[in-house]
Motif scaffolding. Sequence first.
Motif, PDB file in Angstrom:
ATOM      1  N   ARG A 163       0.831  -1.200   0.000  1.00 57.05           N
ATOM      2  CA  ARG A 163       0.000   0.000   0.000  1.00 57.05           C
ATOM      3  C   ARG A 163       0.870   1.257   0.000  1.00 57.05           C
ATOM      4  NH1 ARG A 163      -3.798   1.513   5.059  1.00 57.05           N
ATOM      5  NH2 ARG A 163      -1.710   1.699   5.954  1.00 57.05           N
ATOM      6  N   LYS A 170       0.977   4.155  -2.894  1.00 50.88           N
ATOM      7  CA  LYS A 170       0.681   5.559  -2.588  1.00 50.88           C
ATOM      8  C   LYS A 170       1.798   6.500  -3.021  1.00 50.88           C
ATOM      9  CE  LYS A 170      -2.755   5.023   1.042  1.00 50.88           C
ATOM     10  NZ  LYS A 170      -3.152   5.344   2.446  1.00 50.88           N
ATOM     11  N   THR A 171       3.008   5.962  -3.232  1.00 50.24           N
ATOM     12  CA  THR A 171       4.093   6.797  -3.759  1.00 50.24           C
ATOM     13  C   THR A 171       4.023   6.922  -5.276  1.00 50.24           C
ATOM     14  OG1 THR A 171       5.654   4.965  -4.043  1.00 50.24           O
ATOM     15  CG2 THR A 171       5.600   6.041  -1.878  1.00 50.24           C
ATOM     16  N   TYR A 179      -4.637  -1.635  -4.762  1.00 55.55           N
ATOM     17  CA  TYR A 179      -3.200  -1.343  -4.675  1.00 55.55           C
ATOM     18  C   TYR A 179      -2.360  -2.235  -5.592  1.00 55.55           C
ATOM     19  CZ  TYR A 179      -4.895   0.967  -0.470  1.00 55.55           C
ATOM     20  OH  TYR A 179      -5.593   1.761   0.413  1.00 55.55           O
TER      21      TYR A 179
END
Length: 322
Positions: A159, A163-164, A211
């Motif tokens: 995750r 998110k990066t 994800y």
Amino acid sequence: MTSGLAEGRVVVVTGAGRGLGRAHALAFAAEGAKVVVNDLGVGLDGGTAGATGGATDGATDEGAAGRGSSPAEQVVAEIRAAGGEAIAHGGDIATSAGAESLIAAAVDTFGRIDTLVNNAGFLRDRMLVNLDEDDWDAVMRVHLKGHFLPLKHAAAWWRAEAKTGREVVARVVNTSSGAGLLGSVGQGNYSAAKAGILGLTLVAAAEMGRYGVSVNAIAPAARTRMTEHTFADMMATPEEGGFDAMAPENVSPLVVWLGSDASEGVTGRVFEVEAGRITIMDGWRPGPTVDRGARWTPSEAGDATLKLLALSQPPLPAYGAR
């Protein structure tokens, strides 16, 4: 013959010192994966007596493996001797610290984790009236908690990666059992834990898909320390030259495929696999139903239920039922 299906992927396999886990680790390495071989080195019932040293469940103790090395170290030696990359991890993955260190070992050594195969487990078989609370807790701990914690820590890492903005192509293969699908006489603790793994698989697949993580489960049948005596006739080795239907290596090809990027779009599914057979298990689906739009009396509910049962397929028997 190998195809490089898992070339460059970083794969973590729990309970990989013997049996199915060992077969999976070797199969992934043969397909080009870098493997983290986790095994606590315990006995069949989770105890430590006689758990390490020597050859067990097909793990060699010759040559590079070295007599007296742990089961995980023996498998790592086999992989390295064949030209592959692997490290051993001897932590207890049914503890948060052990599971976290397992994922950290993959990331620190190889830079990431791509595939998690949850496989570790042991047996403490008893009929329900003789099943001690400690035996219940121990089996639930290693099977169910031992799936949850590595999955939790791997999922958190994936995750964070997603998110990066980095692309995640991650795979999880959980290990259930026919006992979790149908039940197995004398294995109330094991059956409950394996059924719990199926529920965990479905939730993880639903939560982690956003994800880039696919989560599936297998219900394998193979000759391991956990089955070779309990199902001795079924697990017997064939005459020389015959197909060894119960060899754990027969299960690993599907696990490798599910753990590769080739299985894109396959998630939340359960597969029975043994010998040369692969079966997709459909799970719970609505059967015959009736709705009167008002409250039933107990007798009316009973009459309606009997009619529905007459229209439905009978359940398959639990393993060992007469």
